[in-house]
Design a protein around this motif. Structure first.
Motif, PDB file in Angstrom:
ATOM      1  N   PHE A 256      58.677 -62.851 -29.773  1.00  0.00           N
ATOM      2  CA  PHE A 256      59.940 -63.469 -30.148  1.00  0.00           C
ATOM      3  C   PHE A 256      60.422 -62.943 -31.495  1.00  0.00           C
ATOM      4  CE2 PHE A 256      62.428 -66.971 -32.044  1.00  0.00           C
ATOM      5  CZ  PHE A 256      63.386 -67.127 -31.076  1.00  0.00           C
ATOM      6  N   PHE A 257      59.494 -62.848 -32.440  1.00  0.00           N
ATOM      7  CA  PHE A 257      59.830 -62.381 -33.796  1.00  0.00           C
ATOM      8  C   PHE A 257      60.190 -60.901 -33.799  1.00  0.00           C
ATOM      9  CE2 PHE A 257      58.692 -61.469 -38.303  1.00  0.00           C
ATOM     10  CZ  PHE A 257      59.517 -62.406 -38.897  1.00  0.00           C
ATOM     11  N   LEU A 258      59.531 -60.126 -32.933  1.00  0.00           N
ATOM     12  CA  LEU A 258      59.790 -58.690 -32.862  1.00  0.00           C
ATOM     13  C   LEU A 258      61.244 -58.404 -32.518  1.00  0.00           C
ATOM     14  CD1 LEU A 258      58.649 -55.765 -32.842  1.00  0.00           C
ATOM     15  CD2 LEU A 258      58.154 -56.102 -30.403  1.00  0.00           C
ATOM     16  N   GLY A 259      61.765 -59.137 -31.549  1.00  0.00           N
ATOM     17  CA  GLY A 259      63.156 -58.919 -31.171  1.00  0.00           C
ATOM     18  C   GLY A 259      64.139 -59.522 -32.142  1.00  0.00           C
ATOM     19  N   MET A 260      63.767 -60.637 -32.765  1.00  0.00           N
ATOM     20  CA  MET A 260      64.712 -61.379 -33.591  1.00  0.00           C
ATOM     21  C   MET A 260      64.903 -60.765 -34.974  1.00  0.00           C
ATOM     22  SD  MET A 260      64.545 -65.393 -34.711  1.00  0.00           S
ATOM     23  CE  MET A 260      63.018 -65.129 -35.619  1.00  0.00           C
ATOM     24  N   THR A 261      63.811 -60.447 -35.665  1.00  0.00           N
ATOM     25  CA  THR A 261      63.919 -60.107 -37.088  1.00  0.00           C
ATOM     26  C   THR A 261      64.610 -58.775 -37.334  1.00  0.00           C
ATOM     27  OG1 THR A 261      62.643 -59.907 -39.139  1.00  0.00           O
ATOM     28  CG2 THR A 261      61.629 -59.023 -37.156  1.00  0.00           C
ATOM     29  N   GLY A 262      64.333 -57.766 -36.509  1.00  0.00           N
ATOM     30  CA  GLY A 262      64.969 -56.473 -36.722  1.00  0.00           C
ATOM     31  C   GLY A 262      66.467 -56.521 -36.504  1.00  0.00           C
ATOM     32  N   ALA A 263      66.887 -57.257 -35.472  1.00  0.00           N
ATOM     33  CA  ALA A 263      68.314 -57.367 -35.189  1.00  0.00           C
ATOM     34  C   ALA A 263      69.037 -58.151 -36.277  1.00  0.00           C
ATOM     35  CB  ALA A 263      68.521 -58.039 -33.834  1.00  0.00           C
ATOM     36  N   GLU A 264      68.399 -59.193 -36.819  1.00  0.00           N
ATOM     37  CA  GLU A 264      69.013 -59.955 -37.901  1.00  0.00           C
ATOM     38  C   GLU A 264      69.184 -59.094 -39.146  1.00  0.00           C
ATOM     39  OE1 GLU A 264      70.339 -62.851 -38.075  1.00  0.00           O
ATOM     40  OE2 GLU A 264      69.804 -63.722 -36.146  1.00  0.00           O
ATOM     41  N   GLY A 265      68.225 -58.194 -39.399  1.00  0.00           N
ATOM     42  CA  GLY A 265      68.354 -57.297 -40.534  1.00  0.00           C
ATOM     43  C   GLY A 265      69.514 -56.333 -40.388  1.00  0.00           C
ATOM     44  N   VAL A 266      69.716 -55.829 -39.180  1.00  0.00           N
ATOM     45  CA  VAL A 266      70.832 -54.922 -38.915  1.00  0.00           C
ATOM     46  C   VAL A 266      72.158 -55.668 -38.969  1.00  0.00           C
ATOM     47  CG1 VAL A 266      71.913 -53.542 -37.090  1.00  0.00           C
ATOM     48  CG2 VAL A 266      69.493 -53.246 -37.609  1.00  0.00           C
ATOM     49  N   LEU A 267      72.156 -56.926 -38.565  1.00  0.00           N
ATOM     50  CA  LEU A 267      73.391 -57.705 -38.478  1.00  0.00           C
ATOM     51  C   LEU A 267      74.072 -57.853 -39.830  1.00  0.00           C
ATOM     52  CD1 LEU A 267      75.211 -59.282 -36.560  1.00  0.00           C
ATOM     53  CD2 LEU A 267      73.799 -61.299 -36.978  1.00  0.00           C
ATOM     54  N   CYS A 268      73.280 -57.942 -40.914  1.00  0.00           N
ATOM     55  CA  CYS A 268      73.877 -58.102 -42.234  1.00  0.00           C
ATOM     56  C   CYS A 268      74.680 -56.874 -42.637  1.00  0.00           C
ATOM     57  CB  CYS A 268      72.793 -58.413 -43.270  1.00  0.00           C
ATOM     58  SG  CYS A 268      71.678 -57.046 -43.632  1.00  0.00           S
ATOM     59  N   LEU A 269      74.361 -55.707 -42.072  1.00  0.00           N
ATOM     60  CA  LEU A 269      75.152 -54.497 -42.310  1.00  0.00           C
ATOM     61  C   LEU A 269      76.293 -54.377 -41.301  1.00  0.00           C
ATOM     62  CD1 LEU A 269      72.263 -51.933 -42.964  1.00  0.00           C
ATOM     63  CD2 LEU A 269      73.736 -53.022 -44.660  1.00  0.00           C
ATOM     64  N   ASN A 321      68.601 -68.201 -28.264  1.00  0.00           N
ATOM     65  CA  ASN A 321      68.608 -67.060 -29.175  1.00  0.00           C
ATOM     66  C   ASN A 321      69.069 -65.782 -28.467  1.00  0.00           C
ATOM     67  OD1 ASN A 321      67.549 -65.621 -31.781  1.00  0.00           O
ATOM     68  ND2 ASN A 321      66.553 -64.550 -30.094  1.00  0.00           N
ATOM     69  N   CYS A 322      68.508 -65.520 -27.310  1.00  0.00           N
ATOM     70  CA  CYS A 322      68.795 -64.259 -26.620  1.00  0.00           C
ATOM     71  C   CYS A 322      70.227 -64.199 -26.102  1.00  0.00           C
ATOM     72  CB  CYS A 322      67.806 -64.063 -25.477  1.00  0.00           C
ATOM     73  SG  CYS A 322      66.086 -63.863 -26.033  1.00  0.00           S
ATOM     74  N   THR A 323      70.746 -65.321 -25.624  1.00  0.00           N
ATOM     75  CA  THR A 323      72.126 -65.330 -25.145  1.00  0.00           C
ATOM     76  C   THR A 323      73.097 -65.071 -26.291  1.00  0.00           C
ATOM     77  OG1 THR A 323      71.492 -66.927 -23.429  1.00  0.00           O
ATOM     78  CG2 THR A 323      73.850 -66.657 -23.889  1.00  0.00           C
ATOM     79  N   GLY A 324      72.873 -65.737 -27.418  1.00  0.00           N
ATOM     80  CA  GLY A 324      73.729 -65.507 -28.572  1.00  0.00           C
ATOM     81  C   GLY A 324      73.650 -64.087 -29.084  1.00  0.00           C
ATOM     82  N   MET A 325      72.450 -63.502 -29.071  1.00  0.00           N
ATOM     83  CA  MET A 325      72.290 -62.123 -29.532  1.00  0.00           C
ATOM     84  C   MET A 325      73.034 -61.159 -28.610  1.00  0.00           C
ATOM     85  SD  MET A 325      70.945 -60.644 -32.131  1.00  0.00           S
ATOM     86  CE  MET A 325      69.731 -61.809 -32.745  1.00  0.00           C
ATOM     87  N   ALA A 326      73.044 -61.440 -27.310  1.00  0.00           N
ATOM     88  CA  ALA A 326      73.783 -60.594 -26.385  1.00  0.00           C
ATOM     89  C   ALA A 326      75.283 -60.674 -26.639  1.00  0.00           C
ATOM     90  CB  ALA A 326      73.470 -61.013 -24.942  1.00  0.00           C
ATOM     91  N   ILE A 327      75.780 -61.853 -27.006  1.00  0.00           N
ATOM     92  CA  ILE A 327      77.202 -61.996 -27.315  1.00  0.00           C
ATOM     93  C   ILE A 327      77.554 -61.219 -28.582  1.00  0.00           C
ATOM     94  CG2 ILE A 327      79.003 -63.653 -27.954  1.00  0.00           C
ATOM     95  CD1 ILE A 327      77.579 -65.703 -26.204  1.00  0.00           C
ATOM     96  N   SER A 408      67.346 -56.374 -28.759  1.00  0.00           N
ATOM     97  CA  SER A 408      66.722 -57.582 -29.321  1.00  0.00           C
ATOM     98  C   SER A 408      66.636 -58.686 -28.279  1.00  0.00           C
ATOM     99  CB  SER A 408      67.536 -58.061 -30.519  1.00  0.00           C
ATOM    100  OG  SER A 408      67.154 -59.357 -30.913  1.00  0.00           O
ATOM    101  N   CYS A 409      67.712 -58.871 -27.533  1.00  0.00           N
ATOM    102  CA  CYS A 409      67.748 -59.887 -26.482  1.00  0.00           C
ATOM    103  C   CYS A 409      66.647 -59.647 -25.456  1.00  0.00           C
ATOM    104  CB  CYS A 409      69.123 -59.875 -25.830  1.00  0.00           C
ATOM    105  SG  CYS A 409      69.266 -60.823 -24.312  1.00  0.00           S
ATOM    106  N   THR A 410      66.484 -58.403 -25.030  1.00  0.00           N
ATOM    107  CA  THR A 410      65.496 -58.072 -24.004  1.00  0.00           C
ATOM    108  C   THR A 410      64.073 -58.312 -24.495  1.00  0.00           C
ATOM    109  OG1 THR A 410      67.001 -56.382 -23.126  1.00  0.00           O
ATOM    110  CG2 THR A 410      64.680 -56.250 -22.484  1.00  0.00           C
ATOM    111  N   VAL A 411      63.776 -57.868 -25.716  1.00  0.00           N
ATOM    112  CA  VAL A 411      62.419 -58.009 -26.260  1.00  0.00           C
ATOM    113  C   VAL A 411      62.058 -59.477 -26.456  1.00  0.00           C
ATOM    114  CG1 VAL A 411      60.934 -57.494 -28.227  1.00  0.00           C
ATOM    115  CG2 VAL A 411      62.477 -55.737 -27.345  1.00  0.00           C
ATOM    116  N   SER A 412      62.978 -60.256 -27.020  1.00  0.00           N
ATOM    117  CA  SER A 412      62.677 -61.666 -27.287  1.00  0.00           C
ATOM    118  C   SER A 412      62.466 -62.454 -26.000  1.00  0.00           C
ATOM    119  CB  SER A 412      63.812 -62.293 -28.099  1.00  0.00           C
ATOM    120  OG  SER A 412      63.868 -61.753 -29.395  1.00  0.00           O
ATOM    121  N   TYR A 413      63.145 -62.061 -24.931  1.00  0.00           N
ATOM    122  CA  TYR A 413      62.950 -62.751 -23.651  1.00  0.00           C
ATOM    123  C   TYR A 413      61.512 -62.613 -23.142  1.00  0.00           C
ATOM    124  CZ  TYR A 413      67.369 -64.685 -21.953  1.00  0.00           C
ATOM    125  OH  TYR A 413      68.464 -65.480 -21.757  1.00  0.00           O
ATOM    126  N   LEU A 414      60.824 -61.544 -23.529  1.00  0.00           N
ATOM    127  CA  LEU A 414      59.449 -61.344 -23.081  1.00  0.00           C
ATOM    128  C   LEU A 414      58.494 -62.411 -23.611  1.00  0.00           C
ATOM    129  CD1 LEU A 414      59.149 -57.456 -23.482  1.00  0.00           C
ATOM    130  CD2 LEU A 414      59.581 -58.753 -21.390  1.00  0.00           C
TER     131      LEU A 414
END
Length: 449
Positions: A256-269, A321-327, A408-414
């Motif tokens: 869950f953390f693997l998919g979430m944290t990297g995408a959140e870091g990119v999102l700030c840029l 989390n995953c649905t919102g990340m896909a949006i 991120s959505c795909t990885v966190s779903y695992l």
């Protein structure tokens, strides 16, 4: 006759002092004030760091946004990797020390490093130093335990100070406090950033808050120590536990953390570039919306824990989390961003709920080591996630920058796989519920003998 009223008055005063002492003792035993103060300070620091680095790279790129985005992503990759890798050794050491000396060590030392690291950003702003100076601050923070050490201490103290049946709620309360403080910090950071010289007032306020949290943790906060029978050490006291269940819970959190944290870091840029092109005020609003997920997640646990139970709550959090990340992958307007954050309202439920279950199957004498090991594993995961997403993002800027969020959505779903397997294993062994909010997890141990 004059002595009687005096003695009566003295008795009332003494009783009042005792009652006041009990009230103050209760307040000094709470870790939540530390979380609130540090979260606001960290929110200020993150905003100042993001904007300072982006503005510097924008100068180096001669105003070209895409080039500045790539340079910023590269900087944050090195910055985050340095802190995470250095925190591995220090967090494990601090975890062992906390099992012997109490959780004070695991909570205080990382805050010292945090205060020192923030001074590097202050010097960077005041004296126009090169970006490489910020790497030194990241190294200091990592060597002192960093975020893994700090949150390991917070979770250990929260687990020690709560009853087993209410531990899930306690850890969600801690996350709730972090979320409320994050909302406050996010809303205020954009306005404080514009005071005086850009960013200096914000980082000074961040330093003051984090110093206050450090002083509270070191001198005012009381720390419960697990009782150890006479003649027994903490290692002898530790009871056997289900290693398979621990491994499955670890793997669920890591995925869950693997998919979430990297995408959140990119999102700030992502929000700083066209088509969103946010300024400091909108960046603060975005951070507030992100932190509001802690509030909505806490309310979700409070209202839904009895009808749903832990398995359903964790699955709800993952799907949210995953649905919102896909949006977010299709966010071309600011309202789409905030709509996605609304969909992610339960995204913060899985992490504290799984931590609570870990604390229930572990002996209290092992909290420092277990949570230190968990945070170290998450630190490694954060490094790998940051490297991956920071490498993919610059390569997709020209054709589809939202691809990172779909990955991120795909990885966190695992992460639902080990949770569902653990639940199925518990049912197979005759357990009524493998993950239950208000009951112990020891049924697994009993079923497996």
């Amino acid at each position: 006759m004059s002595d009687a009223p005096c003695s009566l008055t003295l008795g009332r005063d003494t009783g009042g002092i005792r009652r006041w002492g009990r009230v103050m003792g209760l307040s000094w035993a709470l870790v939540e004030p530390v979380v609130v103060i540090n979260t606001v300070g960290t929110s200020f620091f993150d905003t100042a760091l993001t904007l300072a680095v982006y503005n510097r790279t924008l100068e180096q790129a001669d105003g070209q946004s895409d080039h500045a985005q790539a340079l910023s992503a590269q900087f944050f990759l090195i910055h985050q990797t340095l802190a995470s890798l250095l925190s591995l050794m220090s967090t494990l050491l601090l975890g062992h020390l906390s099992d012997r000396l109490g959780p004070r060590v695991l909570l205080v030392v990382p805050q010292i490093g945090s205060v020192l690291a923030k001074t590097f950003l202050l010097f960077f702003m005041l004296f126009q130093l090169p970006l490489a100076v910020l790497y030194a601050g990241s190294a200091v923070y990592g060597l002192s335990g960093g975020s893994p050490g700090y949150w390991g201490g917070v979770v250990s103290l929260a687990a020690l100070s709560s009853e087993e049946g209410r531990r899930s709620l306690k850890l969600n309360v801690v996350d709730f406090c972090s979320g409320v403080a994050g909302v406050l910090g996010g809303l205020l950071s954009g306005y404080v950033y514009g005071i005086g010289q850009s960013g200096v007032a914000l980082i000074l306020t961040s330093l003051a808050l984090c110093t206050l949290g450090l002083l509270y943790s070191a001198f005012l906060l009381s720390y419960p120590i697990p009782s150890v029978p006479r003649g027994h050490s903490g290692l002898q006291k530790a009871a056997p536990y289900d290693r398979g269940a621990v491994a499955l819970l670890f793997s669920a959190m890591i995925l869950f953390f693997l998919g979430m944290t990297g995408a959140e870091g990119v999102l700030c840029l992502f929000v700083l570039k066209p088509p969103l092109s946010w300024d400091s005020v909108w960046t603060g609003y975005g951070r507030a919306a992100t932190s509001a997920m802690y509030l909505s997640s806490f309310l979700g646990v409070l209202l839904l824990s009895h009808p749903l139970g832990d398995v359903e709550l964790i699955l709800l959090g993952v799907v949210s989390n995953c649905t919102g990340m896909a949006i977010l992958a299709f966010a071309t307007r600011s309202w789409i961003y905030f709509f996605a954050r609304g969909v992610m309202m339960f995204a913060c439920i899985p992490m504290p709920t799984i931590r609570a279950q870990l604390s229930k199957i572990m002996d209290s004498q092992m909290y420092g080591r277990v949570f230190g090991l968990l945070q170290s594993a998450l630190a490694v995961t954060e490094v790998l996630s940051t490297i991956f997403f920071s490498s993919v993002y610059p390569r997709t800027l020209s054709w589809y920058p939202g691809l990172c969020f779909l990955i991120s959505c795909t990885v966190s779903y695992l992460s639902v796989i080990p949770i569902l397997y653990l639940n199925w294993r518990g049912i197979r062994h005759g357990c009524v519920a493998v993950l239950d909010v208000d009951h112990s997890y020891h049924s697994i141990n009993t079923a497996e003998g």
